[in-house]
Write a protein that holds these residues in place. Structure first.
Motif, PDB file in Angstrom:
ATOM      1  N   ALA A 182       0.827  -1.210   0.000  1.00 16.96           N
ATOM      2  CA  ALA A 182       0.000   0.000   0.000  1.00 16.96           C
ATOM      3  C   ALA A 182       0.857   1.255   0.000  1.00 16.96           C
ATOM      4  N   CYS A 183       1.957   1.233   0.757  1.00 23.68           N
ATOM      5  CA  CYS A 183       2.860   2.390   0.792  1.00 23.68           C
ATOM      6  C   CYS A 183       3.486   2.644  -0.575  1.00 23.68           C
ATOM      7  N   TYR A 184       3.995   1.583  -1.181  1.00 19.11           N
ATOM      8  CA  TYR A 184       4.616   1.743  -2.504  1.00 19.11           C
ATOM      9  C   TYR A 184       3.591   2.244  -3.522  1.00 19.11           C
ATOM     10  N   ALA A 185       2.374   1.740  -3.448  1.00 15.41           N
ATOM     11  CA  ALA A 185       1.333   2.178  -4.378  1.00 15.41           C
ATOM     12  C   ALA A 185       1.066   3.672  -4.230  1.00 15.41           C
ATOM     13  N   GLN A 186       0.999   4.162  -2.989  1.00 17.89           N
ATOM     14  CA  GLN A 186       0.748   5.585  -2.763  1.00 17.89           C
ATOM     15  C   GLN A 186       1.914   6.450  -3.219  1.00 17.89           C
ATOM     16  N   LEU A 187       3.107   5.837  -3.290  1.00 22.73           N
ATOM     17  CA  LEU A 187       4.293   6.556  -3.785  1.00 22.73           C
ATOM     18  C   LEU A 187       4.469   6.375  -5.297  1.00 22.73           C
ATOM     19  N   ASP A 188       3.483   5.696  -5.927  1.00 22.95           N
ATOM     20  CA  ASP A 188       3.493   5.421  -7.372  1.00 22.95           C
ATOM     21  C   ASP A 188       4.660   4.552  -7.809  1.00 22.95           C
ATOM     22  N   ASP A 189       5.190   3.763  -6.890  1.00 25.10           N
ATOM     23  CA  ASP A 189       6.204   2.760  -7.236  1.00 25.10           C
ATOM     24  C   ASP A 189       5.462   1.429  -7.417  1.00 25.10           C
ATOM     25  N   LEU A 190       4.845   1.277  -8.580  1.00 35.24           N
ATOM     26  CA  LEU A 190       3.931   0.156  -8.781  1.00 35.24           C
ATOM     27  C   LEU A 190       4.663  -1.175  -8.931  1.00 35.24           C
ATOM     28  N   ALA A 191       5.903  -1.160  -9.361  1.00 38.53           N
ATOM     29  CA  ALA A 191       6.658  -2.409  -9.492  1.00 38.53           C
ATOM     30  C   ALA A 191       6.845  -3.048  -8.114  1.00 38.53           C
ATOM     31  N   ASN A 192       7.322  -2.267  -7.149  1.00 43.55           N
ATOM     32  CA  ASN A 192       7.496  -2.795  -5.789  1.00 43.55           C
ATOM     33  C   ASN A 192       6.147  -3.081  -5.133  1.00 43.55           C
ATOM     34  N   ALA A 193       5.151  -2.270  -5.439  1.00 44.96           N
ATOM     35  CA  ALA A 193       3.815  -2.509  -4.884  1.00 44.96           C
ATOM     36  C   ALA A 193       3.283  -3.861  -5.324  1.00 44.96           C
ATOM     37  N   ARG A 194       3.452  -4.169  -6.594  1.00 43.94           N
ATOM     38  CA  ARG A 194       2.939  -5.434  -7.103  1.00 43.94           C
ATOM     39  C   ARG A 194       3.733  -6.631  -6.562  1.00 43.94           C
ATOM     40  N   TYR A 195       5.009  -6.427  -6.353  1.00 43.14           N
ATOM     41  CA  TYR A 195       5.810  -7.517  -5.788  1.00 43.14           C
ATOM     42  C   TYR A 195       5.288  -7.887  -4.397  1.00 43.14           C
ATOM     43  N   HIS A 196       5.089  -6.915  -3.568  1.00 46.16           N
ATOM     44  CA  HIS A 196       4.626  -7.204  -2.212  1.00 46.16           C
ATOM     45  C   HIS A 196       3.166  -7.663  -2.209  1.00 46.16           C
ATOM     46  N   ALA A 197       2.388  -7.204  -3.177  1.00 47.26           N
ATOM     47  CA  ALA A 197       1.012  -7.707  -3.307  1.00 47.26           C
ATOM     48  C   ALA A 197       1.026  -9.186  -3.660  1.00 47.26           C
ATOM     49  N   SER A 198       1.981  -9.588  -4.496  1.00 44.97           N
ATOM     50  CA  SER A 198       2.083 -11.016  -4.850  1.00 44.97           C
ATOM     51  C   SER A 198       2.501 -11.853  -3.647  1.00 44.97           C
ATOM     52  N   GLU A 199       3.312 -11.272  -2.750  1.00 46.83           N
ATOM     53  CA  GLU A 199       3.686 -11.972  -1.526  1.00 46.83           C
ATOM     54  C   GLU A 199       2.466 -12.161  -0.618  1.00 46.83           C
ATOM     55  N   VAL A 200       1.583 -11.166  -0.608  1.00 45.26           N
ATOM     56  CA  VAL A 200       0.358 -11.279   0.181  1.00 45.26           C
ATOM     57  C   VAL A 200      -0.473 -12.450  -0.301  1.00 45.26           C
ATOM     58  N   THR A 201      -0.711 -12.526  -1.597  1.00 46.23           N
ATOM     59  CA  THR A 201      -1.565 -13.598  -2.137  1.00 46.23           C
ATOM     60  C   THR A 201      -0.869 -14.959  -2.068  1.00 46.23           C
ATOM     61  N   ARG A 202       0.466 -14.955  -2.106  1.00 45.56           N
ATOM     62  CA  ARG A 202       1.177 -16.228  -1.949  1.00 45.56           C
ATOM     63  C   ARG A 202       0.996 -16.771  -0.532  1.00 45.56           C
ATOM     64  N   LEU A 203       1.100 -15.888   0.448  1.00 45.50           N
ATOM     65  CA  LEU A 203       0.979 -16.312   1.845  1.00 45.50           C
ATOM     66  C   LEU A 203      -0.472 -16.536   2.252  1.00 45.50           C
ATOM     67  N   ASP A 204      -1.398 -15.814   1.602  1.00 46.74           N
ATOM     68  CA  ASP A 204      -2.822 -15.942   1.931  1.00 46.74           C
ATOM     69  C   ASP A 204      -3.642 -15.836   0.654  1.00 46.74           C
ATOM     70  N   PRO A 205      -3.854 -16.969  -0.027  1.00 46.20           N
ATOM     71  CA  PRO A 205      -4.596 -16.939  -1.304  1.00 46.20           C
ATOM     72  C   PRO A 205      -6.018 -16.399  -1.165  1.00 46.20           C
TER      73      PRO A 205
END
Length: 467
Positions: free
Chosen positions: A413-436
Motif C-alpha cells: 500500500a505504501c509503494y502504491a501511494q508513492l506510485d512505485d507500482l513495481a514494488n507494490a505489485r511484488y509485495h502484493a504477490s507476496e500477500v496472495t502467496r501467503l494468503d490466497p
C-alpha cells in the motif's frame, strides 16, 4: 545562634513527624540542599544522624544486623504474587554529595513498581536499611521476604554518569537482567526519570518470564492462582487456536483458585476477544462472556492497569472509542512505563484519526521496549501509513525481522501511494502467496478504523497495489 539551631531542629522534628503527607516537600528540600548549598550538607548530616539513631530501635533484620534464625523468623515469599525489593544504589563517585542522585534513582523505581498490582514491593525504609549491610542476595532476600532484588550503582565522572542496574532471583541467586546506562548530566532529574522508566518497563516481563519458567517444572494440578494466570498469559501470546483454548482453560483455573483475582478475569476476557478476532469462536455467547469477565475484573480492582489495558482492547474491537479512550488514559495514568499500554494507546490514536499523536506514543513504546521490536515496529509503521508518511512507514516495516501477510500488505500500500507500482505489485504477490484468500474489504474492516476516510484511504491503496 543556639536559638536558630533550636528553630531549625524543631522544624526538622515537625517535618519528620509529618513525613507521610509531606514526603515530596521534604525530599525536595533535601535534594536542593545537597545539590546547591552548604546548608544542605548540614541538613543531610543531621538527618543521617537521626536515621542512625532510629535504626537502633529497629529489629535486627531491618537494621542490617545478623539475624538469629532460631529466634527471629524471616518473612516468607508471598504465595500469590512475586515480591521485590529495591536496594539503595551504590554511589561510586567518591563524592558524598552525589548520594542523593544514587538514592533518587532507587526511590523512583520503588514508587513506580508500587503502582503495579501484580507485585509485592518492599517499602523503601525497609529495603534502604540494608545500605551498609554485607551478605549475599539470598540472605538479604530471605530477611526482606523478597523473591527478587534490584540493585545497582552510580559513578559520576565530570558531567557524565554511568548507572548500572540488575535484577536478581534471590532463591537461585541468578542474575535475570542487567543493563548499563551512560548519560550526560545536563539535567539530573531528567536522567533519573529516563533510567527509571527504562528499568520499570523491563522488570515486570523479566520477573514474569522467571516465574513462568518455574511453573513449567510443576504438575499442572498443583499450580496456584498466580501460576495459572502466568500460564494463561503465556499461551495467549502464542496466538494459535490450540493455545487459545489452553489459555482459556488455565485462566478458568486461576479464577477457581482465586475468585478475587481481577487480572484472571481481565485476561480471560482478552483470550475470548482473541478467539473472536481470529475466528476461533463465533458463538453468540462470546461477546457476552467477554463483557461479564470485564465487568467482574473492574468490580474487583478498578486501579489495576492490566484491567484497563484489556478493556481498551475490548472497547476498540467493539468500536466503542469513547470508552476505549477512557481506559487507555486510565491504564496510562496507572502505569505510564508499560510498553503495551503505551503501544495500545498509540494505536488507538491512529485508529481514531490522530495518527501523529499515535506516532509519538509508538516511538516511546519502541524506546522503552527494545526487546520486543517486531510488534512495536508493526504498530509504528501502521500509524505512519495512516499519517500518510509512506517513506517513514517503509523504513519502519523493513526493520521487522520476519514479514508476514500484514506487513507485505502495508508495504504494498505504501509503494502504491508513492506510485512505485513495481514494488507494490511484488509485495502484493507476496500477500496472495501467503494468503490466497486475502480480500481487501475483510482485511481493512479488521483494522477497526473510526473514520470512513481512513478506511477508504487504506482500501484504495491496497487496490492500487493490485490486491
Amino acid at each position: 545562634m543556639d536559638s536558630a539551631v533550636d528553630i531549625f531542629t524543631n522544624f526538622v522534628e515537625w517535618l519528620t513527624a509529618n513525613e507521610t503527607a509531606l514526603s515530596g516537600f521534604a525530599a525536595l528540600i533535601v535534594t536542593l540542599g545537597v545539590a546547591l548549598s552548604p546548608l544542605g550538607a548540614s541538613l543531610r548530616s543531621f538527618l543521617q544522624g537521626r536515621k542512625a539513631k532510629a535504626q537502633t530501635n529497629l529489629s535486627p533484620a531491618v537494621a542490617g544486623m545478623p539475624v538469629d534464625r532460631e529466634t527471629d523468623s524471616a518473612p516468607t515469599h508471598n504465595q500469590h504474587k512475586p515480591s521485590i525489593a529495591v536496594l539503595p544504589f551504590e554511589n561510586l563517585s567518591g563524592d558524598s554529595d552525589q548520594e542523593y542522585f544514587a538514592h533518587g534513582i532507587a526511590e523512583d523505581i520503588i514508587v513506580a513498581l508500587s503502582k503495579l498490582h501484580s507485585l509485592i514491593v518492599i517499602a523503601r525504609n525497609t529495603s534502604f536499611a540494608y545500605k551498609a549491610r554485607g551478605g549475599d542476595d539470598s540472605n538479604i532476600g530471605k530477611a526482606l521476604g523478597a523473591r527478587y532484588l534490584v540493585h545497582g550503582s552510580v559513578r559520576k565522572i565530570g558531567d557524565r554518569a554511568r548507572i548500572t542496574a540488575a535484577l536478581v532471583d534471590t532463591d537461585s541467586e541468578e542474575q535475570l537482567w542487567a543493563e548499563r546506562y551512560d548519560r550526560n548530566l545536563d539535567d539530573v532529574f531528567l536522567v533519573q526519570d529516563e533510567i527509571t522508566s527504562k528499568v520499570i518497563s523491563i522488570l515486570p516481563s523479566r520477573i514474569e518470564a522467571a516465574d513462568l519458567k518455574r511453573t513449567h517444572n510443576k504438575p499442572t494440578a498443583n499450580l496456584k492462582a498466580y501460576e495459572y494466570l502466568l500460564r494463561g498469559k503465556y499461551h495467549h501470546h502464542l496466538r494459535t487456536k490450540e493455545d487459545n483454548q489452553i489459555a482459556y482453560d488455565m485462566l478458568g483455573r486461576a479464577v477457581e483458585a482465586d475468585p478475587s483475582s481481577a487480572q484472571a478475569y481481565a485476561w480471560r476476557a482478552c483470550v475470548i476477544g482473541q478467539a473472536i478476532v481470529r475466528g476461533y469462536r463465533n458463538d453468540d455467547d462470546a461477546i457476552t462472556e467477554v463483557l461479564q469477565n470485564v465487568e467482574t475484573a473492574l468490580n474487583l480492582d478498578d486501579e489495576d492497569f492490566e484491567c484497563h489495558r484489556v478493556l481498551l482492547g475490548v472497547c476498540t474491537f467493539q468500536k466503542n472509542y469513547d470508552r476505549a479512550e477512557f481506559h487507555a488514559a486510565r491504564a496510562y495514568e496507572l502505569n505510564p512505563n508499560d510498553p503495551r499500554v503505551i503501544s495500545q494507546y498509540g494505536e488507538l490514536l491512529a485508529l481514531t484519526g490522530r495518527a501523529e499523536a499515535g506516532i509519538e506514543r509508538l516511538q516511546q513504546a519502541l524506546l522503552v521496549d527494545p526487546h520486543s521490536p517486531d510488534d512495536r515496529l508493526t504498530h509504528l509503521g501502521f500509524a505512519q501509513f495512516v499519517a500518510r508518511r509512506y517513506d517513514d512507514a517503509l523504513v519502519t516495516f523493513k526493520k521487522v525481522s520476519l514479514l508476514g501477510v500484514k506487513h507485505h500488505a502495508y508495504i504494498a500500500a505504501c509503494y502504491a501511494q508513492l506510485d512505485d507500482l513495481a514494488n507494490a505489485r511484488y509485495h502484493a504477490s507476496e500477500v496472495t502467496r501467503l494468503d490466497p484468500a486475502f480480500a481487501v474489504d475483510n482485511f481493512v474492516t479488521l483494522v477497526q478504523y473510526k473514520n470512513d476516510i481512513d478506511y477508504q484511504h487504506h482500501a484504495d491503496a491496497l487496490r492500487k497495489a493490485g490486491l
